[in-house]
Design an enzyme around this catalytic site. Structure first.
Site, mmCIF file in Angstrom:
data_model
loop_
_atom_site.group_PDB
_atom_site.id
_atom_site.type_symbol
_atom_site.label_atom_id
_atom_site.label_comp_id
_atom_site.label_asym_id
_atom_site.label_seq_id
_atom_site.Cartn_x
_atom_site.Cartn_y
_atom_site.Cartn_z
ATOM 1 N N GLU A 34 30.469 37.903 45.576
ATOM 2 C CA GLU A 34 30.270 38.610 44.390
ATOM 3 C C GLU A 34 31.343 38.980 43.735
ATOM 4 O O GLU A 34 32.491 39.079 43.884
ATOM 5 C CB GLU A 34 29.758 39.898 45.191
ATOM 6 C CG GLU A 34 29.455 41.243 44.295
ATOM 7 C CD GLU A 34 29.303 42.755 45.016
ATOM 8 O OE1 GLU A 34 29.343 42.603 46.206
ATOM 9 O OE2 GLU A 34 29.054 43.529 44.481
ATOM 10 N N ASN A 64 27.246 37.540 39.975
ATOM 11 C CA ASN A 64 27.454 38.615 39.541
ATOM 12 C C ASN A 64 26.384 39.517 39.285
ATOM 13 O O ASN A 64 25.321 39.092 38.325
ATOM 14 C CB ASN A 64 28.206 38.692 38.001
ATOM 15 C CG ASN A 64 28.504 39.775 37.517
ATOM 16 O OD1 ASN A 64 28.096 41.032 38.044
ATOM 17 N ND2 ASN A 64 29.324 39.982 36.198
ATOM 18 N N HIS A 74 32.617 40.788 39.720
ATOM 19 C CA HIS A 74 32.423 41.557 38.872
ATOM 20 C C HIS A 74 33.460 41.587 37.701
ATOM 21 O O HIS A 74 34.770 41.378 38.067
ATOM 22 C CB HIS A 74 32.484 43.205 39.244
ATOM 23 C CG HIS A 74 31.302 43.318 40.208
ATOM 24 N ND1 HIS A 74 30.177 43.604 39.671
ATOM 25 C CD2 HIS A 74 31.286 43.432 41.368
ATOM 26 C CE1 HIS A 74 29.110 43.571 40.659
ATOM 27 N NE2 HIS A 74 30.022 43.645 41.953
#
Ligand code: DQA
Length: 151
Positions: free
Chosen positions: A102, A78, A104
């Protein structure tokens, strides 16, 4: 035959040490320690071994990624605010033969304009965004799947 644990490097970027107190209406009330606990639990279930780091410093994150080859099979990251600014982190990810996922907590694509662009995404295998702490768990599943070459 016992399969080897999949080694995952988990990197939490800037300000994530403040989770649970920081903009709770966006990021929720869970602390980073609690997210890490859930990640460890999920890792146990998946047969993965985690190395977890949090850093507020771009260069430190670049260093961690640069040392990942041979130590980690995949990276779960993150990048937080660096998502939108860091060519250095993107280049580091593109420079090592270690796949990255990745993640979030918030859905960056439905927030302010400046958050909608990720410089990291082109260097990652994929992105999980918007599911709160579950983004990390889904990302971990994806990272382990990548290493084990599951569809
Ligand atoms: C974040 C989203 C980023 O835009 C922000 O700077 C963060 C956290 C998230 O997890 O939703 O610090 O990466």
């Amino acid at each position: 035959m016992k399969t080897q644990p999949v080694r995952i490097l988990v990197i939490h970027g800037p300000n994530l040490q403040l989770l649970g107190r920081r903009e709770v209406e966006i990021y929720g009330e869970l602390t980073l320690e609690e997210i890490d606990r859930r990640l460890e639990e999920e890792a146990g279930r998946l047969g993965a071994e985690l190395t977890i780091a949090q850093s507020n410093h771009e260069g430190e994150i670049v260093d961690l990624i640069g040392k990942a080859e041979g130590r980690s099979d995949a990276i779960l990251i993150n990048p937080a605010a660096y998502t939108h600014t860091s060519v250095a982190i993107r280049d580091a990810l593109a420079s090592v033969p270690v796949p990255a996922v990745e993640v979030h907590l918030s859905n960056i694509h439905r927030r302010e304009e400046f958050r909608r662009r990720s410089l990291i995404a082109p260097a990652a295998a994929g992105q999980v965004s918007g599911f709160g702490p579950a983004s990390y768990l889904l990302g971990l599943q994806a990272a382990v799947g990548l290493v084990r070459q599951e569809g």
